[in-house]
Design an enzyme around this catalytic site. Structure first.
Site, PDB file in Angstrom:
ATOM      1  N   GLY A   1       0.829  -1.218   0.000  1.00  0.00           N
ATOM      2  CA  GLY A   1       0.000   0.000   0.000  1.00  0.00           C
ATOM      3  C   GLY A   1       0.852   1.251   0.000  1.00  0.00           C
ATOM      4  O   GLY A   1       2.071   1.213   0.148  1.00  0.00           O
TER       5      GLY A   1
ATOM      6  N   GLY B   1       2.616   3.703   1.455  1.00  0.00           N
ATOM      7  CA  GLY B   1       3.160   3.967   2.781  1.00  0.00           C
ATOM      8  C   GLY B   1       3.844   5.316   2.884  1.00  0.00           C
ATOM      9  O   GLY B   1       4.160   5.790   3.970  1.00  0.00           O
TER      10      GLY B   1
ATOM     11  N   LYS C   1       4.336  12.246  -3.029  1.00  0.00           N
ATOM     12  CA  LYS C   1       5.190  11.138  -2.576  1.00  0.00           C
ATOM     13  C   LYS C   1       6.177  11.695  -1.551  1.00  0.00           C
ATOM     14  O   LYS C   1       6.899  12.645  -1.847  1.00  0.00           O
ATOM     15  CB  LYS C   1       5.925  10.561  -3.791  1.00  0.00           C
ATOM     16  CG  LYS C   1       6.674   9.271  -3.516  1.00  0.00           C
ATOM     17  CD  LYS C   1       7.174   8.657  -4.824  1.00  0.00           C
ATOM     18  CE  LYS C   1       8.110   7.491  -4.564  1.00  0.00           C
ATOM     19  NZ  LYS C   1       8.668   6.965  -5.814  1.00  0.00           N
TER      20      LYS C   1
ATOM     21  N   ARG D   1      -1.841  -0.944  -9.902  1.00  0.00           N
ATOM     22  CA  ARG D   1      -0.681  -1.790 -10.180  1.00  0.00           C
ATOM     23  C   ARG D   1      -1.103  -3.245 -10.265  1.00  0.00           C
ATOM     24  O   ARG D   1      -2.203  -3.599  -9.813  1.00  0.00           O
ATOM     25  CB  ARG D   1       0.324  -1.654  -9.028  1.00  0.00           C
ATOM     26  CG  ARG D   1       0.713  -0.227  -8.694  1.00  0.00           C
ATOM     27  CD  ARG D   1       0.950  -0.047  -7.191  1.00  0.00           C
ATOM     28  NE  ARG D   1       1.148   1.356  -6.833  1.00  0.00           N
ATOM     29  CZ  ARG D   1       2.336   1.943  -6.721  1.00  0.00           C
ATOM     30  NH1 ARG D   1       3.431   1.253  -6.892  1.00  0.00           N
ATOM     31  NH2 ARG D   1       2.437   3.220  -6.433  1.00  0.00           N
TER      32      ARG D   1
ATOM     33  N   ASP E   1       4.365  -4.838  -7.396  1.00  0.00           N
ATOM     34  CA  ASP E   1       3.740  -3.589  -6.940  1.00  0.00           C
ATOM     35  C   ASP E   1       4.293  -2.385  -7.701  1.00  0.00           C
ATOM     36  O   ASP E   1       3.773  -1.280  -7.567  1.00  0.00           O
ATOM     37  CB  ASP E   1       3.944  -3.395  -5.429  1.00  0.00           C
ATOM     38  CG  ASP E   1       5.400  -3.518  -5.015  1.00  0.00           C
ATOM     39  OD1 ASP E   1       6.009  -4.563  -5.310  1.00  0.00           O
ATOM     40  OD2 ASP E   1       5.929  -2.575  -4.409  1.00  0.00           O
ATOM     41  N   ASN E   2       5.320  -2.602  -8.493  1.00  0.00           N
ATOM     42  CA  ASN E   2       5.894  -1.517  -9.288  1.00  0.00           C
ATOM     43  C   ASN E   2       5.592  -1.686 -10.774  1.00  0.00           C
ATOM     44  O   ASN E   2       6.330  -1.201 -11.622  1.00  0.00           O
ATOM     45  CB  ASN E   2       7.407  -1.440  -9.059  1.00  0.00           C
ATOM     46  CG  ASN E   2       7.743  -1.043  -7.624  1.00  0.00           C
ATOM     47  OD1 ASN E   2       6.928  -0.451  -6.927  1.00  0.00           O
ATOM     48  ND2 ASN E   2       8.941  -1.391  -7.176  1.00  0.00           N
TER      49      ASN E   2
ATOM     50  N   ASP F   1       7.779   4.082 -10.242  1.00  0.00           N
ATOM     51  CA  ASP F   1       8.660   3.823  -9.112  1.00  0.00           C
ATOM     52  C   ASP F   1      10.129   3.849  -9.477  1.00  0.00           C
ATOM     53  O   ASP F   1      10.788   2.832  -9.676  1.00  0.00           O
ATOM     54  CB  ASP F   1       8.289   2.508  -8.402  1.00  0.00           C
ATOM     55  CG  ASP F   1       7.480   2.824  -7.148  1.00  0.00           C
ATOM     56  OD1 ASP F   1       7.648   3.934  -6.617  1.00  0.00           O
ATOM     57  OD2 ASP F   1       6.687   1.984  -6.708  1.00  0.00           O
TER      58      ASP F   1
END
Ligand code: AMP
Ligand code: MG
Length: 487
Positions: free
Chosen positions: A86, A88, A109, A179, A248-249, A258
């Site tokens: 998630g 973060g 970010k 993603r 996740d990327n 990312d």
């Protein structure tokens, strides 16, 4: 300044995110603002002062209409499944619809902890923020699909990493932040109904034409595979190593996302790894197609409940699509390389010619970026660049002869061909030694080298007389180069 937010994810996808708040930095200071991108998004920032921009793009002040939230996702990291990652250290402010109708996420970010931060501080340091800004804008200028950078703001706070660094927040713009890991999260914790909802949302947002397909979820799988094949081929064609191709990327939109330990290689070697934590070279330059294939298998698994719900027989078809990834990639790769080499049509010997090229580049440790520009100069009758690049008389002579013969076979105008090559082979990339020097100056308070490097890589193709120092490889004493994950 007005941002016309239109927050579809917030409005329609309750249960797929957690509301979140930004930590409010006390003394935000604008480092960079991307006016060209703002204009592309339909955001009118003219007349907005730096202080206001700094507040709006650091979390100090919430822009009216924002619905800040953190997205839930999971992911395979270095092959191991983490059921809960998630956002973060990121906060989705909301979405805007650009004048051409394309919808974009606007995300902060480094804006402080969320419910997904685990033990992290949710913050980012100035170096990685300016690095992502620079590299993602360079990628965009080269035509590689990518998230982009709208703003970088120093927070005035210190962020503790291996030592204390000045903190910063990056404003990231993406077609969406969905993603492969987002699908994995809902497949793992909730099951078919949630996967179907997420898939329907992704299709409506990114690929509305697929809604008409007999099995739209299967069509989504096919499209995402296509986009990933093109993306990874494009990366590799410019010498880019992502460095952390965890699921996740991997963005469903097909954008590069990312920018952590990524870098461009100078000397060609297929086994190049820059990431400090990639001890076994899982994400080395030459492994990127295999990893992309593996990631697409994970995506198919996560989508399977949705595909099955429409037609159980389509599960077999999904397996076939995944099995066909290597062939699909190979064909996109050969097309991409033909363009770099100035070859118009496909011919029988091309795969061998292209494979042999990479073997030769490896053997000679040639500067990857410089090589393709030297080839176009050769076509124009000037071999000085090639001689300077390749050590030893006649190095790569037989490959170059084979390539020339292939060009001559096709015929046509050499000058035109050289022109076309220079339009796809960048001359100015974010070379590691230049990036490091620019970041060190920025951290010490001098943004001038960073701004000049940014302006250079934003125009990667046309040679400029006053930018010679940006075109060459790193000096011999630079390196070995290591990059880090934690932004
Ligand atoms: P990444 O390496 O950027 O792909 O991040 C992997 C996961 O770690 C994501 O869930 C991030 O949100 C989380 N993460 C990375 N750095 C931090 C940090 N400083 N604070 C909180 N979470 C973080
Ligand atoms: Mg990530």
């Amino acid at each position: 300044m007005q941002i016309a937010f239109d927050n579809s994810f917030h409005a329609t996808m309750e249960g797929f995110y957690a509301p979140a708040e930004a930590a409010r930095p006390s003394t935000p200071r604008l480092l960079a603002f991307n006016h060209a991108l703002a204009a592309r998004l339909g955001i009118d920032a003219t007349g907005t002062g730096d202080d206001e921009l700094a507040r709006l793009f650091s979390g100090a002040e919430l822009p009216p209409g924002a619905d800040p939230l953190a997205l839930a996702y999971a992911g395979h990291q270095f092959g191991h499944f983490s059921p809960q990652l998630g956002d973060g250290r990121a906060l989705l402010l909301g979405e805007v619809v650009a004048p051409d109708g394309v919808r974009f996420d606007i995300q902060l970010k480094g804006s402080g902890p969320t419910m997904f931060s685990r033990n992290g501080d949710g913050k980012a340091a100035i170096g990685p923020v300016l690095r992502e800004y620079l590299v993602s804008e360079a990628m965009a200028a080269m035509g590689v699909p990518t998230t982009r950078a709208l703003a970088a703001v120093a927070t005035g706070e210190r962020v503790q990493r291996e030592r204390a660094h000045p903190g910063a927040v990056l404003t990231r713009v993406a077609r969406s932040h969905i993603r492969v890991g987002t699908f994995q999260f809902f497949a793992a914790h909730f099951g078919a109904e949630h996967v179907i909802r997420l898939s329907d949302y992704a299709i409506a947002r990114h690929f509305p034409e697929l809604a008409e397909a007999a099995n739209a979820h299967l069509a989504l799988l096919e499209r995402v595979i296509d986009l990933q094949c093109s993306l990874v081929a494009h990366w590799m064609s410019v010498g880019f190593i992502h460095g952390v191709m965890n699921t996740d990327n991997v963005a469903i939109s097909g954008e590069t996302i990312d920018y952590g330990p990524c870098a461009f290689m100078d000397r060609f070697s297929v086994s190049t790894v820059f990431s400090s934590i990639d001890a076994h070279g899982r994400y080395a330059y030459g492994r990127q197609p295999q990893i992309m294939h593996w990631n697409m298998a994970r995506f198919a698994e996560a989508l399977l409940p949705a595909i099955h719900a429409v037609d159980p027989a389509d599960v077999e078809r999904a397996k076939e699509l995944v099995a066909a990834v290597p062939d699909r990639f190979r064909s996109v790769w050969l097309d991409t390389m033909r363009a770099k080499l100035g070859l118009g049509e496909a011919a029988g010997g091309d795969p061998e010619l292209i494979d042999e090229l990479f073997a030769e580049l490896e053997r000679h440790g040639a500067d990857f970026t410089g090589f393709f520009r030297a080839l176009s100069r050769l076509l124009r009758g000037d071999r000085a660049a090639l001689d300077a690049l390749l050590p030893g008389e006649g190095a790569m002579g037989s490959w170059i002869a084979a390539w020339r013969a292939r060009i001559e076979e096709e015929g046509g105008d050499f000058a035109e061909r050289a022109e076309a090559m220079d339009a796809v082979n960048p001359l100015y990339i974010p070379r590691n030694h230049l990036v490091e020097a620019a970041l060190a100056a920025a951290e010490a308070g001098d943004m001038t080298p960073w701004l000049r490097l940014l302006e250079t890589v934003q125009h990667p193709f046309a040679a400029r007389a006053d930018r010679a120092e940006f075109a060459g490889p790193a000096p011999e004493d630079f390196g070995p180069y290591t990059t880090f994950c934690g932004t």
